[in-house]
Design a protein around this motif. Sequence first.
Motif, short mmCIF file in Angstrom:
data_model
loop_
_atom_site.label_atom_id
_atom_site.label_comp_id
_atom_site.label_asym_id
_atom_site.label_seq_id
_atom_site.Cartn_x
_atom_site.Cartn_y
_atom_site.Cartn_z
N TRP A 66 34.22 38.47 43.92
CA TRP A 66 33.93 38.98 42.58
C TRP A 66 33.11 37.95 41.81
CZ3 TRP A 66 36.03 36.87 37.93
CH2 TRP A 66 36.79 35.72 38.13
N ALA A 67 32.71 38.31 40.61
CA ALA A 67 32.02 37.39 39.71
C ALA A 67 32.26 37.84 38.27
CB ALA A 67 30.52 37.34 40.00
N THR A 68 32.20 36.91 37.35
CA THR A 68 32.43 37.25 35.94
C THR A 68 31.33 38.12 35.38
OG1 THR A 68 31.37 35.21 35.19
CG2 THR A 68 33.77 35.16 35.47
N TRP A 69 30.15 38.14 36.01
CA TRP A 69 29.04 38.96 35.53
C TRP A 69 29.03 40.36 36.14
CZ3 TRP A 69 26.63 40.08 40.01
CH2 TRP A 69 26.66 39.12 41.02
N CYS A 70 30.02 40.68 36.95
CA CYS A 70 30.09 41.96 37.66
C CYS A 70 31.13 42.86 36.97
CB CYS A 70 30.47 41.70 39.11
SG CYS A 70 30.97 43.15 40.05
N ALA A 71 30.65 43.86 36.22
CA ALA A 71 31.56 44.73 35.46
C ALA A 71 32.59 45.45 36.34
CB ALA A 71 30.75 45.72 34.63
N PRO A 72 32.19 46.04 37.48
CA PRO A 72 33.21 46.68 38.32
C PRO A 72 34.26 45.69 38.86
CG PRO A 72 31.01 47.39 38.98
CD PRO A 72 30.83 46.27 38.00
N CYS A 73 33.83 44.45 39.08
CA CYS A 73 34.76 43.42 39.54
C CYS A 73 35.83 43.16 38.47
CB CYS A 73 34.03 42.10 39.82
SG CYS A 73 32.75 42.18 41.08
N ILE A 74 35.36 42.99 37.24
CA ILE A 74 36.26 42.69 36.13
C ILE A 74 37.24 43.84 35.91
CG2 ILE A 74 36.37 42.19 33.65
CD1 ILE A 74 35.07 40.01 35.60
N LYS A 75 36.73 45.05 36.06
CA LYS A 75 37.58 46.23 35.85
C LYS A 75 38.73 46.30 36.86
CE LYS A 75 37.40 51.23 35.40
NZ LYS A 75 36.60 52.44 35.51
N GLU A 76 38.47 45.88 38.11
CA GLU A 76 39.51 45.99 39.14
C GLU A 76 40.39 44.75 39.26
OE1 GLU A 76 37.88 46.62 43.08
OE2 GLU A 76 37.06 44.61 43.16
N LEU A 77 40.04 43.64 38.64
CA LEU A 77 40.85 42.42 38.77
C LEU A 77 42.31 42.61 38.40
CD1 LEU A 77 38.70 39.33 37.73
CD2 LEU A 77 39.72 39.83 39.95
N PRO A 78 42.63 43.35 37.34
CA PRO A 78 44.06 43.55 37.04
C PRO A 78 44.83 44.20 38.20
CG PRO A 78 42.72 44.20 35.16
CD PRO A 78 41.78 43.92 36.30
N HIS A 79 44.16 45.00 39.00
CA HIS A 79 44.82 45.63 40.15
C HIS A 79 45.21 44.59 41.20
CE1 HIS A 79 43.40 49.04 38.04
NE2 HIS A 79 42.21 49.09 38.60
N PHE A 80 44.32 43.61 41.41
CA PHE A 80 44.63 42.54 42.36
C PHE A 80 45.76 41.66 41.82
CE2 PHE A 80 40.51 43.92 43.74
CZ PHE A 80 40.63 43.90 45.13
N GLU A 81 45.74 41.44 40.52
CA GLU A 81 46.82 40.67 39.90
C GLU A 81 48.16 41.39 40.05
OE1 GLU A 81 46.62 37.32 37.77
OE2 GLU A 81 45.64 37.59 39.71
N GLU A 82 48.15 42.69 39.89
CA GLU A 82 49.38 43.47 40.04
C GLU A 82 49.87 43.44 41.49
OE1 GLU A 82 52.68 45.39 38.79
OE2 GLU A 82 51.10 44.59 37.49
N ILE A 83 48.95 43.54 42.43
CA ILE A 83 49.31 43.44 43.85
C ILE A 83 49.93 42.06 44.12
CG2 ILE A 83 48.36 43.24 46.22
CD1 ILE A 83 48.61 46.17 45.29
#
Length: 177
Positions: A66-83
Amino acid sequence: MDLRILFIVFFVVVSCKQESKVQEVSSNLVHENALKEKPNVDVYNFDAFEKFLNSTDDKVYVINFWATWCAPCIKELPHFEEINKTYKDKNVEVLLVSLDFPKQYEKKLIPFIEKHQLQSKVVALNDPDSNTWIPKVSEAWSGALPATIIYNKDKREFYEKSFSYEELKMEVNKFIK
């Protein structure tokens, strides 16, 4: 004479109270500074990073590029945190691999980690020869973000897509024995 003793006792008591307050304030400052410490982000070139892609123990690894400049990456990060939170006791390890530019680590990446209080391990991959290392991650990877690998010692899947929480959970469950 009694007045002198009374004065000395008073002086000792007041001094002890002041010292106690100084220690308490000092202790609070140390605690606050510990809470404000910047996250540690280890930086790897691909040769050093490759070990994360090839573990053969009994864990399930979820590696998200991922990267901080990637909007789809930022959107899905909470899902990885929850996993990470939900499956930690099920031998699942989440690794967030930042592909941010090195000049952005201090200005963007570390503040992002702090702001969003990421609990998963975050590393930075700094290897400019992406034409060499991208196919080593997966022959199917075009280089687009986000990208994720889920694997264990018996199975490996690569995903060049964004995940909803339910999709990610479903994929991780396929790897849990």
